[in-house]
Design a protein around this motif. Structure first.
Motif, PDB file in Angstrom:
ATOM      1  N   ALA A 193       0.809  -1.266  -0.076  1.00  0.00           N
ATOM      2  CA  ALA A 193       0.027  -0.121  -0.040  1.00  0.00           C
ATOM      3  C   ALA A 193       0.758   1.351  -0.136  1.00  0.00           C
ATOM      4  N   THR A 194       2.001   1.245   0.580  1.00  0.00           N
ATOM      5  CA  THR A 194       2.715   2.402   0.629  1.00  0.00           C
ATOM      6  C   THR A 194       3.349   2.700  -0.669  1.00  0.00           C
ATOM      7  N   ASN A 195       3.333   2.013  -1.677  1.00  0.00           N
ATOM      8  CA  ASN A 195       4.073   2.019  -2.985  1.00  0.00           C
ATOM      9  C   ASN A 195       2.951   3.169  -3.912  1.00  0.00           C
ATOM     10  N   VAL A 196       2.316   4.001  -3.003  1.00  0.00           N
ATOM     11  CA  VAL A 196       1.580   5.183  -3.890  1.00  0.00           C
ATOM     12  C   VAL A 196       2.529   6.442  -3.702  1.00  0.00           C
ATOM     13  N   VAL A 197       3.731   6.246  -3.084  1.00  0.00           N
ATOM     14  CA  VAL A 197       4.328   7.375  -3.004  1.00  0.00           C
ATOM     15  C   VAL A 197       5.397   7.660  -4.120  1.00  0.00           C
ATOM     16  N   SER A 198       5.936   8.960  -4.331  1.00  0.00           N
ATOM     17  CA  SER A 198       6.846   9.130  -5.186  1.00  0.00           C
ATOM     18  C   SER A 198       8.118   9.658  -4.667  1.00  0.00           C
ATOM     19  N   PRO A 199       9.109   8.782  -4.175  1.00  0.00           N
ATOM     20  CA  PRO A 199      10.069   9.098  -3.477  1.00  0.00           C
ATOM     21  C   PRO A 199      11.164   9.921  -4.130  1.00  0.00           C
ATOM     22  N   LYS A 200      12.183  10.454  -3.102  1.00  0.00           N
ATOM     23  CA  LYS A 200      13.309  10.934  -3.803  1.00  0.00           C
ATOM     24  C   LYS A 200      14.489   9.809  -3.736  1.00  0.00           C
ATOM     25  N   VAL A 201      14.342   9.072  -2.860  1.00  0.00           N
ATOM     26  CA  VAL A 201      15.293   7.965  -2.751  1.00  0.00           C
ATOM     27  C   VAL A 201      14.394   6.741  -2.304  1.00  0.00           C
ATOM     28  N   ALA A 202      14.734   5.419  -3.080  1.00  0.00           N
ATOM     29  CA  ALA A 202      14.290   4.232  -2.735  1.00  0.00           C
ATOM     30  C   ALA A 202      15.430   3.370  -1.956  1.00  0.00           C
ATOM     31  N   VAL A 203      15.172   2.649  -1.083  1.00  0.00           N
ATOM     32  CA  VAL A 203      16.025   1.770  -0.117  1.00  0.00           C
ATOM     33  C   VAL A 203      15.744   0.511  -0.219  1.00  0.00           C
ATOM     34  N   ILE A 204      16.598  -0.531  -0.631  1.00  0.00           N
ATOM     35  CA  ILE A 204      16.130  -1.886  -0.194  1.00  0.00           C
ATOM     36  C   ILE A 204      17.152  -2.656   0.973  1.00  0.00           C
ATOM     37  N   THR A 205      16.691  -2.954   1.993  1.00  0.00           N
ATOM     38  CA  THR A 205      17.423  -3.506   3.041  1.00  0.00           C
ATOM     39  C   THR A 205      17.799  -5.223   2.637  1.00  0.00           C
ATOM     40  N   PRO A 206      18.478  -5.895   3.641  1.00  0.00           N
ATOM     41  CA  PRO A 206      18.744  -7.301   3.009  1.00  0.00           C
ATOM     42  C   PRO A 206      17.500  -7.845   2.814  1.00  0.00           C
ATOM     43  N   ILE A 207      17.522  -8.864   1.845  1.00  0.00           N
ATOM     44  CA  ILE A 207      16.349  -9.363   1.556  1.00  0.00           C
ATOM     45  C   ILE A 207      16.725 -11.123   1.805  1.00  0.00           C
ATOM     46  N   SER A 208      15.734 -11.687   2.554  1.00  0.00           N
ATOM     47  CA  SER A 208      15.663 -13.123   2.587  1.00  0.00           C
ATOM     48  C   SER A 208      14.516 -13.887   2.465  1.00  0.00           C
ATOM     49  N   GLU A 209      14.386 -15.163   2.620  1.00  0.00           N
ATOM     50  CA  GLU A 209      12.967 -15.808   2.520  1.00  0.00           C
ATOM     51  C   GLU A 209      12.266 -15.437   4.022  1.00  0.00           C
ATOM     52  N   ASP A 210      11.013 -15.044   3.622  1.00  0.00           N
ATOM     53  CA  ASP A 210      10.051 -14.408   4.408  1.00  0.00           C
ATOM     54  C   ASP A 210       8.614 -14.230   3.879  1.00  0.00           C
TER      55      ASP A 210
END
Length: 407
Positions: free
Chosen positions: A146-163
Motif C-alpha cells: 500500500a505504501t507504494n503510492v508515494v513518489s520518493p526522492k530515494v528508494a532503499v532496499i535492505t537485506p532480502i531473505s526468505e519470509d
C-alpha cells in the motif's frame, strides 16, 4: 468516536494486516487530493532491517534540522507507534480525529484495510503538520504494498531473505522482484549487500527503469551506533547513503555520526533490565535469528543465558530455532499473543535436538515472571521471536519500571 471506538473500528477492518493490491489506497488518495505529494519521501523495502534503517535515517534528517515523519509497522504495544513526527507518536486526540475523518470522508468506511487506513492517516497527518520529509517503510513486499503510492526522492532496499513466502514467492529471486517494485524511474536506489541472485534482480530492475544503483556496505560505518549488533552497520550504511543522496538533491545534511550514535529503536537488541540482563529482539525469521545468534555468541556464555521464544506458525520454526537453541542453557517455548501462533510443543520439538533444556509455557507474561525468578543477577534472558512476543515483554518491563519488580 473516542479512542477505544477507533481501536475497535480498526480491528474490524479486514484484512487486518496487508493485502497486496494498490487499487483501494490509490483511489482513496485521489479522493483526498493525494496528501502523499505534500512532502518529500524516502521509501524503504527489504526483509530485515527496514525499521532500523528508517530509524537511523529519521534521526539523521531530524539532526539536520528537518521536520521528519516516520511510518513503520507493525507496532509493539500501541498502534500510534506507527506514525511519528520528530520522534513523537501522535497524541490520542489527533489519532482519533484523523481516523474519524477518513471513516467519514471515504465513500465506503470499509474500503481500506487496517494497514491501508493507517498508511493514509500518516499521509494526512504528515501533510497537515508540515513535515519536510517522511521516511516510509513498506509493510509487506514492495510492488503491491500500500505504501507504494508515494513518489520518493530515494528508494532503499535492505537485506532480502526468505519470509512471507506465501505472499511474495517461494524463491529469493521471486521475493526480490516484489521488493524491487519500489524502484522508480530516475530515482536513485540504495541497496544493502545481497546474495548474487538477489542483486542481479535488483540491478536488472534499476537498469530497466533508469534508476541509479548505489551499494551501501557495512565497511562504510566506523562510528559508534545507538543500536546493538554488528548487523546494524549494514542498516546504518543504507541510511547514510540515502542521506548523502538527499544531500545531492539539495537537502542540507549534517551531524551524521552523532545521529547514528543517538538512534534508538525498540525491540531490536533492546536492553530493558540489567540485573539480570534482559534483552528484547524481534528475530521473527531465519535471517533475524542468525543475526541474533551472532550477537549472543559474542556477548553471553551459554551457561548464563536463557532464551524465551514465541514464533508465528507461518514462519520457518526450525530455521529460527536451529542457530539459537545451542547458545542457551534453557529455551522457554511460549505461545505468541496471536491467533497465528505456532504451538510451543512444535517449538520444543524443533529445539530438542540441540541438547538444551526445554521448557514449555503458554502465557508470555507468566513465563517471564517465572523465568526471571530463576535467574541470578549475572544471568541473561533473551526474549525473541514474533513482534507480538516482544511487544508483550516490553509492556511487562515498562510496568516493572513504573511499579517496581513484580512479585
Amino acid at each position: 468516536m473516542n479512542y477505544q471506538q477507533v481501536l475497535t473500528y480498526l480491528d474490524s477492518l479486514q484484512p487486518k494486516t496487508f493485502r497486496l493490491e494498490l487499487g483501494p489506497l490509490s483511489e482513496a488518495c485521489h479522493i483526498l487530493r493525494r496528501p502523499q505529494d505534500a512532502f518529500q519521501t524516502v521509501h524503504i523495502s527489504g526483509t530485515n532491517g527496514k525499521g532500523s534503517t528508517a530509524a537511523f535515517l529519521e534521526r539523521i534528517l531530524r539532526s539536520s534540522g528537518y521536520r521528519v515523519g516516520l511510518l513503520t509497522s507493525p507496532h509493539l504495544i500501541d498502534v500510534r507507534e506507527r506514525i511519528r513526527i520528530n520522534g513523537e507518536m501522535l497524541d490520542r486526540d489527533r489519532f482519533v480525529e484523523v481516523i474519524t475523518q477518513l471513516r467519514d470522508e471515504l465513500p465506503d468506511e470499509r474500503m481500506l484495510s487496517y494497514f491501508e487506513i493507517i498508511t493514509l492517516a500518516s499521509f494526512i497527518v504528515f501533510r497537515d503538520q508540515g513535515v519536510d520529509v517522511a521516511v516510509i517503510e513498506t509493510g509487506l513486499g514492495g510492488r503491491l504494498d500500500a505504501t507504494n503510492v508515494v513518489s520518493p526522492k530515494v528508494a532503499v532496499i535492505t537485506p532480502i531473505s526468505e519470509d512471507h513466502t506465501h505472499h511474495l514467492g517461494r524463491t529469493l529471486t521471486e521475493i526480490a522482484r516484489e521488493k524491487s517494485g519500489i524502484i522508480k524511474r530516475g530515482v536513485p536506489t540504495v541497496v544493502a549487500y545481497q546474495p548474487p541472485d538477489v542483486m542481479e534482480v535488483i540491478r536488472r530492475t534499476c537498469n530497466d527503469v533508469g534508476s541509479p544503483l548505489c551499494l551501501a556496505t557495512p565497511d562504510e560505518i566506523a562510528s559508534p551506533l545507538g543500536l546493538a549488533g554488528e548487523h546494524q552497520r549494514q542498516n546504518a550504511a543504507c541510511a547514510v547513503e540515502a542521506a548523502h543522496l538527499l544531500g545531492q538533491s539539495g537537502m542540507h545534511i549534517e551531524g551524521i555520526e552523532a545521529a547514528l550514535a543517538a538512534t534508538q529503536w525498540p525491540g531490536r537488541l533492546e536492553t530493558v533490565q540489567l540485573k539480570p540482563h534482559v534483552i528484547l529482539d524481534a528475530a521473527h525469521n531465519v535471517a533475524g535469528a542468525e543475526s541474533l545468534a551472532t550477537y549472543v555468541r559474542k556477548e553471553f556464555q551459554r551457561e548464563k543465558a536463557v532464551l524465551l521464544l514465541g514464533v508465528l506458525a507461518d514462519k520457518d520454526v526450525a530455521g529460527i530455532i536451529r542457530p539459537l537453541a545451542p547458545l542457551f542453557r534453557e529455551v522457554v517455548c511460549v505461545e505468541a499473543p496471536s491467533n497465528r501462533t505456532a504451538s510451543p510443543k512444535d517449538l520444543a520439538a524443533a529445539a530438542r535436538s540441540s541438547g538444551t533444556k526445554i521448557t514449555i509455557a503458554k502465557d508470555v507474561l507468566t513465563a517471564l515472571a517465572e523465568t526471571i525468578a530463576t535467574l541470578a543477577e549475572d544471568d541473561a534472558l533473551v526474549v525473541s521471536g514474533s513482534l507480538t512476543v516482544v511487544g508483550a515483554a516490553k509492556e511487562y518491563f515498562d510496568g516493572v519500571k513504573e511499579t517496581g519488580p513484580h512479585d
